[in-house]
Scaffold this active site. Structure first.
Site, PDB file in Angstrom:
ATOM      1  CD  GLN A 160      -3.349  -4.509   6.600  1.00  0.00           C
ATOM      2  OE1 GLN A 160      -3.267  -3.454   5.972  1.00  0.00           O
ATOM      3  NE2 GLN A 160      -3.888  -5.602   6.080  1.00  0.00           N
ATOM      4  CE  LYS A 172      -3.754  -2.453   2.257  1.00  0.00           C
ATOM      5  NZ  LYS A 172      -4.436  -2.793   3.514  1.00  0.00           N
ATOM      6  CG  ASP A 231      -9.378  -0.341   5.059  1.00  0.00           C
ATOM      7  OD1 ASP A 231      -8.954  -0.514   3.896  1.00  0.00           O
ATOM      8  OD2 ASP A 231      -8.739  -0.657   6.086  1.00  0.00           O
TER       9      ASP A 231
END
Ligand code: NAP
Length: 274
Positions: A90, A46, A113
């Site tokens: 994460q 990422k 997200d």
């Protein structure tokens, strides 16, 4: 026909880079707790993609011993940081930390997200704002290959909040008739054989065999399974002999997820700047 996620993702990433330039920079912060090897790889990918697109990035690493309270405090600091437009924690988190509490702690306007209940609710009500990147990646691939969704029968295998559910909602919003299958579904093949569009996100290596797919169906394989033979999807490669369109693993949905995550970050930045 193989559906090529790499090429489409590269195009999206270059469009994102242009938007980042026009916006005068976009800040993306990630938080990784512990030293899970797979999570480390995902975070590094990422960051590489974000930096290549001109983002300012912050890679916050916390030890596995970090408590939930401390993690929520760090998230609150990033929520308040004007340099940070977009933020993710994460998953999975170490045992003892309630993921739900942490997801709720992220400012919904920075929730790149799309996991916060507010963003999930907006999607459910067909007012999508920040939608989980993998689901957007699936839809972008279907659009790129001009797969007809209006009136199509779509089957989604998997009902997780991060893949199966949002994919099913987007397909339904595109006027497909959607069936969602899961681990309690009886006679899975009866459903998958009915699909014009089959999206598989179960995390079970090669669980969809050629005899479970209708001739001419479009099949999107979201699964990533580490096996002794390397990375494989949820769909047996032999399905290529039956399907009209099929994504590969790797090179299908995976690159799309990162590209769509960057798009979401640009969305966060645009919304924050009015
Ligand atoms: P997850 O949270 O474990 O959910 C798996 C889903 O599959 C659950 O809904 C489960 O049903 C269902 N399932 C499991 N076994 C099944 C079976 N035998 N028959 C039918 N349904 C079954 O996983 P996830 O996070 O959604 O991820 C799914 C897969 O996609 C994983 O391989 C993951 O690595 C991959 N993934 C890939 C990307 C990408 O960018 N390509 C992104 C995210 C995830 P229940 O609800 O009944 O348990």
């Amino acid at each position: 026909m193989a559906m090529d996620g790499r090429t489409l993702a590269a195009r999206i990433r270059s469009e994102v880079a242009e938007e980042v330039r026009v916006l005068g920079g976009v800040g993306l912060a990630t938080v990784l707790v512990g030293d899970d090897a797979a999570s480390d790889i995902y975070i590094r990918r990422k960051h590489e993609a974000a930096e290549a697109a001109g983002f300012r990035t912050l890679d916050l690493r916390l030890p596995a011993t970090t408590g939930e309270g401390e993690l929520v405090e760090r998230v609150a600091e990033l929520n308040d940081d004007d340099e940070v437009d977009a933020l993710l924690v994460q998953l999975p988190l170490p045992d003892g930390i309630d993921e739900e509490h942490v997801i709720r702690a992220v400012d919904p306007t920075k929730d790149v997200d799309g996991f916060h209940p507010l963003n999930a609710g907006e999607l459910l009500l067909a007012r999508p704002g920040l939608v989980p990147a993998t689901a957007r990646g699936v839809m972008a691939l279907l659009a790129e290959y001009r797969i007809e969704l209006d009136g199509a029968r779509a089957v989604v295998v998997g009902r997780s909040a991060i893949v199966g559910k949002p994919v099913a909602q987007l397909l339904e919003q595109a006027n497909a008739t959607v069936t969602v299958c899961h681990s309690h579904t009886q006679d899975l093949a009866r459903h998958t054989l009915d699909a014009d569009v089959l999206v598989v996100a179960a995390g079970r290596a090669a669980m969809i065999s050629p005899d479970m797919v209708a001739i001419g169906a479009t099949v999107i394989d979201v699964g990533i399974n580490r096996t002794s033979a390397g990375l494989v999807g949820d769909v047996d490669p032999g399905v290529a002999d039956v399907a009209s369109h099929l994504t590969s693993v790797p090179g299908g949905v995976g690159p799309m997820t990162i590209a769509c995550l960057l798009e979401n970050a640009v969305r966060c930045a645009r919304a924050r700047r009015g």
